[in-house]
Each structure stands twice: as C-alpha cells, then as structure tokens.
Design a protein around this motif. Sequence first.
Motif, PDB file in Angstrom:
ATOM      1  N   GLY A  25     -65.814  71.004   7.662  1.00  0.00           N
ATOM      2  CA  GLY A  25     -66.238  70.808   9.040  1.00  0.00           C
ATOM      3  C   GLY A  25     -67.268  71.819   9.516  1.00  0.00           C
ATOM      4  O   GLY A  25     -67.659  71.813  10.691  1.00  0.00           O
ATOM      5  N   TRP A  26     -67.746  72.688   8.603  1.00  0.00           N
ATOM      6  CA  TRP A  26     -68.718  73.728   8.949  1.00  0.00           C
ATOM      7  C   TRP A  26     -70.035  73.478   8.216  1.00  0.00           C
ATOM      8  O   TRP A  26     -70.055  72.912   7.121  1.00  0.00           O
ATOM      9  CB  TRP A  26     -68.176  75.100   8.552  1.00  0.00           C
ATOM     10  CG  TRP A  26     -66.980  75.540   9.343  1.00  0.00           C
ATOM     11  CD1 TRP A  26     -65.694  75.097   9.197  1.00  0.00           C
ATOM     12  CD2 TRP A  26     -66.958  76.502  10.399  1.00  0.00           C
ATOM     13  NE1 TRP A  26     -64.874  75.722  10.101  1.00  0.00           N
ATOM     14  CE2 TRP A  26     -65.619  76.597  10.844  1.00  0.00           C
ATOM     15  CE3 TRP A  26     -67.934  77.301  10.994  1.00  0.00           C
ATOM     16  CZ2 TRP A  26     -65.242  77.456  11.877  1.00  0.00           C
ATOM     17  CZ3 TRP A  26     -67.558  78.156  12.009  1.00  0.00           C
ATOM     18  CH2 TRP A  26     -66.225  78.225  12.449  1.00  0.00           C
ATOM     19  N   CYS A 104     -50.653  93.544   7.602  1.00  0.00           N
ATOM     20  CA  CYS A 104     -49.669  94.223   8.437  1.00  0.00           C
ATOM     21  C   CYS A 104     -50.404  95.266   9.286  1.00  0.00           C
ATOM     22  O   CYS A 104     -50.772  96.330   8.785  1.00  0.00           O
ATOM     23  CB  CYS A 104     -48.590  94.878   7.586  1.00  0.00           C
ATOM     24  SG  CYS A 104     -47.322  95.737   8.548  1.00  0.00           S
ATOM     25  N   LEU A 105     -50.607  94.952  10.563  1.00  0.00           N
ATOM     26  CA  LEU A 105     -51.278  95.875  11.474  1.00  0.00           C
ATOM     27  C   LEU A 105     -50.307  96.947  11.950  1.00  0.00           C
ATOM     28  O   LEU A 105     -50.625  98.133  11.942  1.00  0.00           O
ATOM     29  CB  LEU A 105     -51.859  95.102  12.656  1.00  0.00           C
ATOM     30  CG  LEU A 105     -52.776  93.918  12.288  1.00  0.00           C
ATOM     31  CD1 LEU A 105     -53.205  93.159  13.530  1.00  0.00           C
ATOM     32  CD2 LEU A 105     -53.988  94.398  11.504  1.00  0.00           C
ATOM     33  N   THR A 106     -49.106  96.508  12.378  1.00  0.00           N
ATOM     34  CA  THR A 106     -47.983  97.393  12.704  1.00  0.00           C
ATOM     35  C   THR A 106     -46.720  96.653  12.292  1.00  0.00           C
ATOM     36  O   THR A 106     -46.796  95.516  11.808  1.00  0.00           O
ATOM     37  CB  THR A 106     -47.914  97.716  14.210  1.00  0.00           C
ATOM     38  OG1 THR A 106     -47.580  96.520  14.940  1.00  0.00           O
ATOM     39  CG2 THR A 106     -49.243  98.273  14.735  1.00  0.00           C
ATOM     40  N   SER A 107     -45.563  97.267  12.501  1.00  0.00           N
ATOM     41  CA  SER A 107     -44.306  96.641  12.083  1.00  0.00           C
ATOM     42  C   SER A 107     -44.018  95.341  12.835  1.00  0.00           C
ATOM     43  O   SER A 107     -43.238  94.510  12.368  1.00  0.00           O
ATOM     44  CB  SER A 107     -43.137  97.604  12.281  1.00  0.00           C
ATOM     45  OG  SER A 107     -43.021  97.958  13.651  1.00  0.00           O
ATOM     46  N   ASP A 108     -44.651  95.147  13.995  1.00  0.00           N
ATOM     47  CA  ASP A 108     -44.433  93.907  14.747  1.00  0.00           C
ATOM     48  C   ASP A 108     -45.751  93.214  15.116  1.00  0.00           C
ATOM     49  O   ASP A 108     -45.829  92.481  16.088  1.00  0.00           O
ATOM     50  CB  ASP A 108     -43.607  94.168  16.011  1.00  0.00           C
ATOM     51  CG  ASP A 108     -44.250  95.194  16.937  1.00  0.00           C
ATOM     52  OD1 ASP A 108     -45.373  95.655  16.633  1.00  0.00           O
ATOM     53  OD2 ASP A 108     -43.623  95.534  17.958  1.00  0.00           O
ATOM     54  N   SER A 109     -46.791  93.441  14.298  1.00  0.00           N
ATOM     55  CA  SER A 109     -48.090  92.821  14.543  1.00  0.00           C
ATOM     56  C   SER A 109     -48.775  92.520  13.222  1.00  0.00           C
ATOM     57  O   SER A 109     -48.987  93.418  12.396  1.00  0.00           O
ATOM     58  CB  SER A 109     -48.969  93.746  15.398  1.00  0.00           C
ATOM     59  OG  SER A 109     -50.238  93.186  15.612  1.00  0.00           O
ATOM     60  N   TYR A 110     -49.148  91.250  13.008  1.00  0.00           N
ATOM     61  CA  TYR A 110     -49.717  90.809  11.742  1.00  0.00           C
ATOM     62  C   TYR A 110     -50.913  89.898  11.998  1.00  0.00           C
ATOM     63  O   TYR A 110     -50.962  89.171  12.989  1.00  0.00           O
ATOM     64  CB  TYR A 110     -48.681  90.033  10.916  1.00  0.00           C
ATOM     65  CG  TYR A 110     -47.475  90.856  10.553  1.00  0.00           C
ATOM     66  CD1 TYR A 110     -47.379  91.479   9.316  1.00  0.00           C
ATOM     67  CD2 TYR A 110     -46.430  91.032  11.468  1.00  0.00           C
ATOM     68  CE1 TYR A 110     -46.278  92.250   8.985  1.00  0.00           C
ATOM     69  CE2 TYR A 110     -45.325  91.807  11.142  1.00  0.00           C
ATOM     70  CZ  TYR A 110     -45.261  92.413   9.911  1.00  0.00           C
ATOM     71  OH  TYR A 110     -44.174  93.185   9.587  1.00  0.00           O
ATOM     72  N   MET A 111     -51.885  89.945  11.095  1.00  0.00           N
ATOM     73  CA  MET A 111     -52.987  88.993  11.104  1.00  0.00           C
ATOM     74  C   MET A 111     -52.836  88.087   9.887  1.00  0.00           C
ATOM     75  O   MET A 111     -52.695  88.569   8.759  1.00  0.00           O
ATOM     76  CB  MET A 111     -54.345  89.700  11.051  1.00  0.00           C
ATOM     77  CG  MET A 111     -55.518  88.728  11.057  1.00  0.00           C
ATOM     78  SD  MET A 111     -57.155  89.521  11.199  1.00  0.00           S
ATOM     79  CE  MET A 111     -57.283  90.349   9.610  1.00  0.00           C
ATOM     80  N   VAL A 112     -52.849  86.795  10.117  1.00  0.00           N
ATOM     81  CA  VAL A 112     -52.736  85.800   9.049  1.00  0.00           C
ATOM     82  C   VAL A 112     -54.093  85.114   8.901  1.00  0.00           C
ATOM     83  O   VAL A 112     -54.612  84.547   9.866  1.00  0.00           O
ATOM     84  CB  VAL A 112     -51.641  84.767   9.362  1.00  0.00           C
ATOM     85  CG1 VAL A 112     -51.539  83.738   8.230  1.00  0.00           C
ATOM     86  CG2 VAL A 112     -50.294  85.455   9.585  1.00  0.00           C
ATOM     87  N   VAL A 113     -54.668  85.174   7.714  1.00  0.00           N
ATOM     88  CA  VAL A 113     -55.989  84.594   7.450  1.00  0.00           C
ATOM     89  C   VAL A 113     -55.798  83.292   6.683  1.00  0.00           C
ATOM     90  O   VAL A 113     -55.176  83.277   5.611  1.00  0.00           O
ATOM     91  CB  VAL A 113     -56.874  85.569   6.658  1.00  0.00           C
ATOM     92  CG1 VAL A 113     -58.265  84.980   6.457  1.00  0.00           C
ATOM     93  CG2 VAL A 113     -56.961  86.913   7.381  1.00  0.00           C
ATOM     94  N   VAL A 114     -56.334  82.206   7.244  1.00  0.00           N
ATOM     95  CA  VAL A 114     -56.103  80.870   6.689  1.00  0.00           C
ATOM     96  C   VAL A 114     -57.425  80.233   6.285  1.00  0.00           C
ATOM     97  O   VAL A 114     -58.510  80.663   6.716  1.00  0.00           O
ATOM     98  CB  VAL A 114     -55.366  79.972   7.708  1.00  0.00           C
ATOM     99  CG1 VAL A 114     -54.083  80.645   8.180  1.00  0.00           C
ATOM    100  CG2 VAL A 114     -56.247  79.642   8.917  1.00  0.00           C
ATOM    101  N   ASN A 115     -57.344  79.199   5.475  1.00  0.00           N
ATOM    102  CA  ASN A 115     -58.538  78.502   5.023  1.00  0.00           C
ATOM    103  C   ASN A 115     -59.181  77.704   6.156  1.00  0.00           C
ATOM    104  O   ASN A 115     -58.494  77.131   7.012  1.00  0.00           O
ATOM    105  CB  ASN A 115     -58.197  77.578   3.860  1.00  0.00           C
ATOM    106  CG  ASN A 115     -58.016  78.332   2.564  1.00  0.00           C
ATOM    107  OD1 ASN A 115     -58.952  78.958   2.066  1.00  0.00           O
ATOM    108  ND2 ASN A 115     -56.809  78.309   2.015  1.00  0.00           N
ATOM    109  N   ALA A 116     -60.505  77.645   6.123  1.00  0.00           N
ATOM    110  CA  ALA A 116     -61.270  77.053   7.226  1.00  0.00           C
ATOM    111  C   ALA A 116     -60.868  75.611   7.529  1.00  0.00           C
ATOM    112  O   ALA A 116     -60.707  75.235   8.690  1.00  0.00           O
ATOM    113  CB  ALA A 116     -62.761  77.129   6.912  1.00  0.00           C
ATOM    114  N   GLY A 117     -60.702  74.815   6.487  1.00  0.00           N
ATOM    115  CA  GLY A 117     -60.366  73.414   6.689  1.00  0.00           C
ATOM    116  C   GLY A 117     -58.950  73.185   7.164  1.00  0.00           C
ATOM    117  O   GLY A 117     -58.594  72.053   7.521  1.00  0.00           O
TER     118      GLY A 117
END
Length: 374
Positions: A25-26, A104-117
Amino acid sequence: MAELRKTPLYPLYKQYGAKTVEFGGWDMPVQFSSILFEHDSVRQRAGLFDVSHMGEFLVTGRDARAFLQYMLTNDLSRLESGMAMYSPLANERGGCVDDVLVYCLTSDSYMVVVNAGNIEKDWTWLQHHADGFSVSLDNRSDATALLALQGPLSERILQKVTPADLSALKYYRFVQSRVCNASALVSRTGYTGEDGFELYLRPEDAADVWAELLSLGEPDGLVPCGLGARDTLRLEARLPLYGHELTEDISPLEAGLGAFVKLDKGDFVGKSALQSQKLHGLRRRVAGIVLDGRGIPRQGYSVLHQGRTVGQVTSGTMSPTLKMPIGLVLVEADLGSVGTELAVDIRGKQVAAKVVKTPFYKRSAGENPASPQS
C-alpha cells in the motif's frame, strides 16, 4: 483504487534516482542505482534504506509486559530496558498474524514494530485482545520515521554523527541518543544479515538525517538502497518475509523459527496449536534450496519430488553473493532434510534442485549473527 501512501522521504526519492513500486500500500523505492550494486554495497561497505513504512505501536501500563507475553510466542521475561527481541505473533491456529520486534523502553513501556502491510490488521488484533489487561495502546506509525543503515562500515559511518558509543552497543540493544542533531532511538538491528543499525526518528527530521548520512558516508562507500536489495540480502541470510515464509496458515515452527516459540512459558495465543504441532510432528517445513540448472525459483512455483508435487516456493532469487539461484520452499517435512533432491517447475520445465543448509550466506565468525526481524 486507494492512493499509495508515501514516507517522509518520498520528496527526496527523485533527487537520488529512485525507481518506486507499490509495496504493502506504499509507494516505495525498489532501487536507486541497481539492485546488484546496492546489494554488494551492503555486503562490502554500507547501504541506507528508508523503511519508514513499517508500523510502530506503543504498549504501556501496569500489564504491558503480561499483555505482550500473552500475545507473542517468545518469552519477554528476559527483556530488560534497552533490549529488543524478535517474536512471531500467532493466531489461535498457530499461524502467524505477523512477526514483530519488541523494544523494552521501561518495565511497563514497550514499542512493537510491525510489518507495513499488517499495520491495520495487527492494530485491530492487539486491541481485540487487550480487554482484561491494564494497558494503553498508541499507534505511533504515522509519527515515526525509520532508517536502516546496514553493512560492515555502518558503525564507522554512524559514529561520525552520534555521541552514543556504538562500540559498546551489542546486537539487539538500543539507546536513546541523537543522530545528526536529531533525537533518535538507535538500535543495533537489521534485516540484511550484516551488522547495522535502525534509527527511529520524528518524520520531520528524517530527510535531514538521510541527506547528512549519505553525504558523510560517501567516502566509505555508503549508498541509498531500495527494497529490491533488502529482499535479496534477507533471503541470502534466510530471514523470513511475512506473506512468504510466514502467513496466517504457516506457523513459526513450520517456518523454522522454533527458537522464538517458548512453549515452556505461560499461556499465550496459539500455544495449544503449536504444542500439538510439536507433539505430533510437523507435516511441512520451510527449507532452503539451490537450483542445479537455469532459472529462478519464484514464489508460488511448484516443488516436486520424483514427479510428485510436494510443496511450493515461498521466496527465490539469483543470489548476488553466491552467483547461483537460491530459494526457500515449503515442502512435506520429511523432504526438507539437507541433501534431498527436488525439482522446481519453472514454466513447465522441471529444474533440478537440492535442499541445502541455511543461511545461504553468513558473516565471518565473531560478527553479529543474522536474526529474523520485521
């Protein structure tokens, strides 16, 4: 037909000679010069990719870790602040909704990186399962740009523009720092089989960082690279691509990602189905092949054994590094062993192939090993 989405770097593509194609879609660059040149540059020197089409979700709150433990097949209990982890995201049948990176940014904060589609699908999937957990989900995809600097000279190039001590940054670790005077999350990860870094930035900073990196990296051979080289690089390193080696119907065990499925942790989505697969044995598996003849194994081509169709190609290319046709195939499990003689139907002609050990390409000993990622 919906208009293709564009990354913050799209206005610069023409300046650098990009040829673009539709991807998830990009409108993305498939190449800037040539796929072969860009591929070799990453293997020998360094390349810079715009992968801002990837999606980023923030998961925060008291139950953030417990929620992700339930959603992912890997074990997040070992994840500490400053660490990243790869994991499949399974459905109840054991197939893959996606494969992701978790920071893992902190013990209660996370970034999840997913596929574009899969951004919309994954977002809906996580929201659907969030009930009962004290978590907050924030889709930061449109507020995040992502550049990937990959290759054996990537550390030397990036060190010119960041105060972070990159020599101390281990594989699958990250730091919050500055790059070219822009705030960035600097992660030692990648999708090429080489050493490298991924830089998460504000969209408004991406163009300046891109241009400055290419300018300062030019003496070291840094070049802009497109999705074509990214695909040949990841395939040589046997890194799965969603929609090819992983789908809603192909499990991480079948894809050869058993190391990222922790059946001995607590309950998680898909655990029962994956336990059953392991207990009763896999019916099929992804294996690597090389062709002994002319042609390239393309996705969807039939794979045969003694004249009988036993599976299909999931990915294939002419390997720029090995100078031979290589591919990944999903075949009956007992035919996925190294040395098995197969054939690929290429436009009606059966071309001989053999199952080989993967990855097809691996960096020298002592360097960071290749690992699957989004």
